[in-house]
Design an enzyme around this catalytic site. Sequence first.
Site, PDB file in Angstrom:
ATOM      1  N   HIS A 153      15.324  52.633  62.944  1.00 53.93           N
ATOM      2  CA  HIS A 153      15.386  51.215  62.613  1.00 53.93           C
ATOM      3  C   HIS A 153      15.895  50.305  63.747  1.00 53.93           C
ATOM      4  CE1 HIS A 153      14.770  52.638  58.500  1.00 53.93           C
ATOM      5  NE2 HIS A 153      15.859  53.368  58.594  1.00 53.93           N
TER       6      HIS A 153
HETATM    7  O1  RIB Z   1      18.601  50.006  56.676  1.00 51.16           O
HETATM    8  C1  RIB Z   1      18.825  50.445  57.996  1.00 51.16           C
HETATM    9  C2  RIB Z   1      19.952  49.697  58.630  1.00 51.16           C
HETATM   10  O2  RIB Z   1      21.172  49.942  57.928  1.00 51.16           O
HETATM   11  C3  RIB Z   1      20.234  50.144  60.077  1.00 51.16           C
HETATM   12  O3  RIB Z   1      20.738  49.062  60.797  1.00 51.16           O
HETATM   13  C4  RIB Z   1      21.287  51.186  59.913  1.00 51.16           C
HETATM   14  O4  RIB Z   1      22.103  51.329  61.087  1.00 51.16           O
HETATM   15  C5  RIB Z   1      22.104  50.603  58.801  1.00 51.16           C
HETATM   16  O5  RIB Z   1      22.999  49.656  59.368  1.00 51.16           O
END
Ligand code: RIB
Length: 317
Positions: free
Chosen positions: A244
């Site tokens: 992500h």
């Molecule tokens: O949903 C994914 C996000 O939530 C990413 O930024 C992960 O590090 C958590 O913070």
Amino acid sequence: MASYGRDRLPVFLDCDPGIDDAFALMVLLGSPGVELLGISTVGGNVPVELTCENARRILELCGRAQVPVAAGRAQPLAKTLVSAEEVHGRDGLGNINLPSPTVPEAAGGGVSLLIDKLLAVPRAILLATAPLTNVAVALQEHPEISGHIQRIVWMGGSTGFGNVTPAAEYNAWADPEAARQVIRSGVPFVMVGLNVTHQVALDRSTLAHYRTLGNPVAETAARMLDFYVTFHEQEAGTDRSPIHDAVAAVAAIYPASLRTVSYPVDVETKGEITEGATVVDLRGLHSDQPRIEVGLEADAGFHLEVMADSLASFSAA
Ligand code: RIB
Ligand code: CA
């Protein structure tokens, strides 16, 4: 090697390392032309004190201990923090026990650091890979920073499915009030949601490649990501793991690598089953809502190439 002609790109990072945040930081530090102004951390994947330590651990590993880091808010604006050690490990970095940082955090706290560093430059990219608590407070306290932000690039939200609930992505769900405030602020905003980040996944063959790069940063990335891939194998039965925050980092550095469309978006803060949902008005009918750039499609091959190239850029010593 991807071709990178570019001027210097001032970036401020707000994050909650967290494995994918840490990897996003490595991508920033390993990408030519990126001028990392500073880092604020926030309570999220793990408590804020640990997110701050982890950001400093990664900076020192990458030989960039001089980049200022400070812990911001521990708790969301209204909710109580729910952390995510099951995804990131008790140490927040996949339980790899990196050495404790030797350089202390910057004085004054993360929100002040964010404000000061943005006011000190004409324009900068604000890359946010966490709940938006710090960013919301900074805009509340010093709205004039908005004139210094070229755009906020946020890993958060989604045009459809969630990950913490069927409707909500973690960064939005953890602090929906902050997400709503920042989206409504009118600052140029790019949402890199789950609908995009799930297009760019690494797997165990990716980690094997990182291990051939022959430097401690790439080796650490592989060790850290092993925990992350194992979580996704257990959760989804596949080693394909959406990385992500690193996707948001690449999109911040190379905006052409992400196709976006301008849509009205708002954040649900009260829904019994939809709290934290980023509601994207795909028909654009509710013009009273703020419009932001909603990420729809990433050049996954380019993103993965930039990630590998950034790791390869670190010296073996
Ligand atoms: O949903 C994914 C996000 O939530 C990413 O930024 C992960 O590090 C958590 O913070
Ligand atoms: Ca994060």
